[in-house]
Design an enzyme around this catalytic site. Structure first.
Site, PDB file in Angstrom:
ATOM      1  N   HIS A  12       1.155  -5.836   7.826  1.00  0.00           N
ATOM      2  CA  HIS A  12      -0.271  -5.686   8.145  1.00  0.00           C
ATOM      3  C   HIS A  12      -0.867  -6.691   9.117  1.00  0.00           C
ATOM      4  CE1 HIS A  12      -0.538  -2.608   5.110  1.00  0.00           C
ATOM      5  NE2 HIS A  12      -0.010  -3.415   4.212  1.00  0.00           N
ATOM      6  N   LYS A  41       6.664   5.610   6.680  1.00  0.00           N
ATOM      7  CA  LYS A  41       5.505   5.221   5.849  1.00  0.00           C
ATOM      8  C   LYS A  41       4.302   6.028   6.349  1.00  0.00           C
ATOM      9  CE  LYS A  41       2.762   1.417   4.046  1.00  0.00           C
ATOM     10  NZ  LYS A  41       2.437  -0.027   4.051  1.00  0.00           N
ATOM     11  N   HIS A 119      -1.382  -7.190  -0.700  1.00  0.00           N
ATOM     12  CA  HIS A 119      -1.470  -5.711  -0.671  1.00  0.00           C
ATOM     13  C   HIS A 119      -2.728  -5.319   0.069  1.00  0.00           C
ATOM     14  CE1 HIS A 119      -2.459  -1.746  -2.347  1.00  0.00           C
ATOM     15  NE2 HIS A 119      -3.585  -2.267  -2.774  1.00  0.00           N
ATOM     16  N   PHE A 120      -2.596  -4.314   0.941  1.00  0.00           N
ATOM     17  CA  PHE A 120      -3.770  -3.783   1.673  1.00  0.00           C
ATOM     18  C   PHE A 120      -4.314  -2.603   0.875  1.00  0.00           C
ATOM     19  CE2 PHE A 120      -6.084  -3.720   5.675  1.00  0.00           C
ATOM     20  CZ  PHE A 120      -6.742  -2.484   5.582  1.00  0.00           C
ATOM     21  N   ASP A 121      -5.535  -2.767   0.340  1.00  0.00           N
ATOM     22  CA  ASP A 121      -6.091  -1.721  -0.525  1.00  0.00           C
ATOM     23  C   ASP A 121      -6.847  -0.662   0.281  1.00  0.00           C
ATOM     24  OD1 ASP A 121      -5.836  -1.293  -3.370  1.00  0.00           O
ATOM     25  OD2 ASP A 121      -8.034  -1.340  -3.493  1.00  0.00           O
TER      26      ASP A 121
HETATM   27  N1  LIG Z   1      -4.118  -5.075  -7.231  1.00  0.00           N
HETATM   28  C1  LIG Z   1      -2.875  -5.381  -6.803  1.00  0.00           C
HETATM   29  N2  LIG Z   1      -2.417  -6.625  -6.909  1.00  0.00           N
HETATM   30  C2  LIG Z   1      -1.170  -6.924  -6.477  1.00  0.00           C
HETATM   31  N3  LIG Z   1      -0.309  -6.051  -5.939  1.00  0.00           N
HETATM   32  C3  LIG Z   1      -0.761  -4.783  -5.825  1.00  0.00           C
HETATM   33  C4  LIG Z   1      -2.028  -4.384  -6.246  1.00  0.00           C
HETATM   34  N4  LIG Z   1      -2.191  -3.051  -6.011  1.00  0.00           N
HETATM   35  C5  LIG Z   1      -1.018  -2.651  -5.475  1.00  0.00           C
HETATM   36  N5  LIG Z   1      -0.174  -3.688  -5.353  1.00  0.00           N
HETATM   37  C6  LIG Z   1       1.186  -3.704  -4.851  1.00  0.00           C
HETATM   38  O1  LIG Z   1       1.142  -3.536  -3.426  1.00  0.00           O
HETATM   39  C7  LIG Z   1       2.296  -2.858  -3.014  1.00  0.00           C
HETATM   40  C8  LIG Z   1       1.982  -1.710  -2.132  1.00  0.00           C
HETATM   41  O2  LIG Z   1       2.701  -1.412  -1.212  1.00  0.00           O
HETATM   42  N6  LIG Z   1       0.923  -0.992  -2.492  1.00  0.00           N
HETATM   43  S1  LIG Z   1       0.501   0.364  -1.716  1.00  0.00           S
HETATM   44  O3  LIG Z   1      -0.635   0.957  -2.363  1.00  0.00           O
HETATM   45  O4  LIG Z   1       1.633   1.252  -1.529  1.00  0.00           O
HETATM   46  C9  LIG Z   1       0.007  -0.154  -0.134  1.00  0.00           C
HETATM   47  C10 LIG Z   1      -0.751   0.816   0.720  1.00  0.00           C
HETATM   48  C11 LIG Z   1      -0.952   0.188   2.101  1.00  0.00           C
HETATM   49  O5  LIG Z   1       0.211  -0.534   2.475  1.00  0.00           O
HETATM   50  C12 LIG Z   1      -1.090   1.356   3.018  1.00  0.00           C
HETATM   51  N7  LIG Z   1      -2.464   1.551   3.420  1.00  0.00           N
HETATM   52  C13 LIG Z   1      -3.293   2.372   2.708  1.00  0.00           C
HETATM   53  C14 LIG Z   1      -4.603   2.578   3.134  1.00  0.00           C
HETATM   54  C15 LIG Z   1      -5.057   1.933   4.319  1.00  0.00           C
HETATM   55  O6  LIG Z   1      -6.203   2.061   4.760  1.00  0.00           O
HETATM   56  N8  LIG Z   1      -4.178   1.112   4.984  1.00  0.00           N
HETATM   57  C16 LIG Z   1      -2.895   0.896   4.556  1.00  0.00           C
HETATM   58  O7  LIG Z   1      -2.140   0.137   5.158  1.00  0.00           O
HETATM   59  O8  LIG Z   1      -0.623   2.487   2.334  1.00  0.00           O
HETATM   60  C17 LIG Z   1      -0.040   2.113   1.096  1.00  0.00           C
HETATM   61  C18 LIG Z   1      -0.230   3.237   0.121  1.00  0.00           C
HETATM   62  O9  LIG Z   1      -1.609   3.493  -0.022  1.00  0.00           O
HETATM   63  C19 LIG Z   1       2.992  -2.351  -4.272  1.00  0.00           C
HETATM   64  O10 LIG Z   1       4.084  -3.205  -4.511  1.00  0.00           O
HETATM   65  C20 LIG Z   1       1.985  -2.544  -5.369  1.00  0.00           C
HETATM   66  O11 LIG Z   1       2.619  -2.929  -6.550  1.00  0.00           O
END
Ligand SMILES: Nc1ncnc2c1ncn2[C@@H]1O[C@H](C(=O)NS(=O)(=O)C[C@H]2[C@@H](O)[C@H](n3ccc(=O)[nH]c3=O)O[C@@H]2CO)[C@@H](O)[C@H]1O
Length: 124
Positions: A12, A41, A119-121
């Site tokens: 990111h 992805k 993590h990007f939410d």
């Molecule tokens: N609270 C937390 N605290 C700590 N960790 C947390 C927490 N929550 C998750 N993780 C972890 O993060 C890891 C991960 O890869 N999560 S992921 O939802 O798939 C990432 C999204 C994002 O990369 C991308 N996206 C999405 C939208 C956008 O605008 N831009 C954009 O780039 O798409 C992906 C899928 O949506 C996973 O290991 C999970 O366990």
């Protein structure tokens, strides 16, 4: 090892490229940052700001993440982003993306002794 340790930075962070109108940015960067191995992805956002600015988002107030965890934080200011979304015609291994250049506030989840983004939410 570096990239595994710093998955968030690999996926990111791109302070070098300012928001350009380069339609190939996503096709190049999704590959260069290893997000087209085994699967394309579907969605990924790159942040074009210095690391200090992105790390500082973790110091903002806690908000609830999409997954219900309480360790998310929203940037106070809008940041320069490129949002990459896989195109309909994209077929693995030839992952194709559309780039959207945005200036939006971001929401990240933070963790660790050194409390940094992991993590990007979302962007808002
Ligand atoms: N609270 C937390 N605290 C700590 N960790 C947390 C927490 N929550 C998750 N993780 C972890 O993060 C890891 C991960 O890869 N999560 S992921 O939802 O798939 C990432 C999204 C994002 O990369 C991308 N996206 C999405 C939208 C956008 O605008 N831009 C954009 O780039 O798409 C992906 C899928 O949506 C996973 O290991 C999970 O366990």
């Amino acid at each position: 090892r570096f990239w595994r340790l710093h998955k968030f930075q690999r996926q990111h962070m791109d302070p070098e490229h300012l928001t350009t109108n380069n339609t190939q940015y996503c096709n190049l960067m999704m590959k260069a940052r290893n997000m087209t191995k085994g699967i394309c992805k579907p969605v990924n956002t790159f942040i074009h700001e210095p690391k200090e600015i992105v790390d500082a988002v973790c110091q903002e107030a806690n908000i609830t993440c999409k997954n219900g965890q309480p360790n998310c934080h929203q940037s106070s200011l809008p940041l320069n982003l490129t949002h990459c979304r896989q195109t309909g015609a994209s077929k693995y291994p030839n992952c194709q993306y559309r780039a959207s250049y945005l200036t939006k506030q971001i929401i990240v989840a933070c963790e660790g002794k050194v409390y940094v983004p992991v993590h990007f939410d979302a962007y808002v």
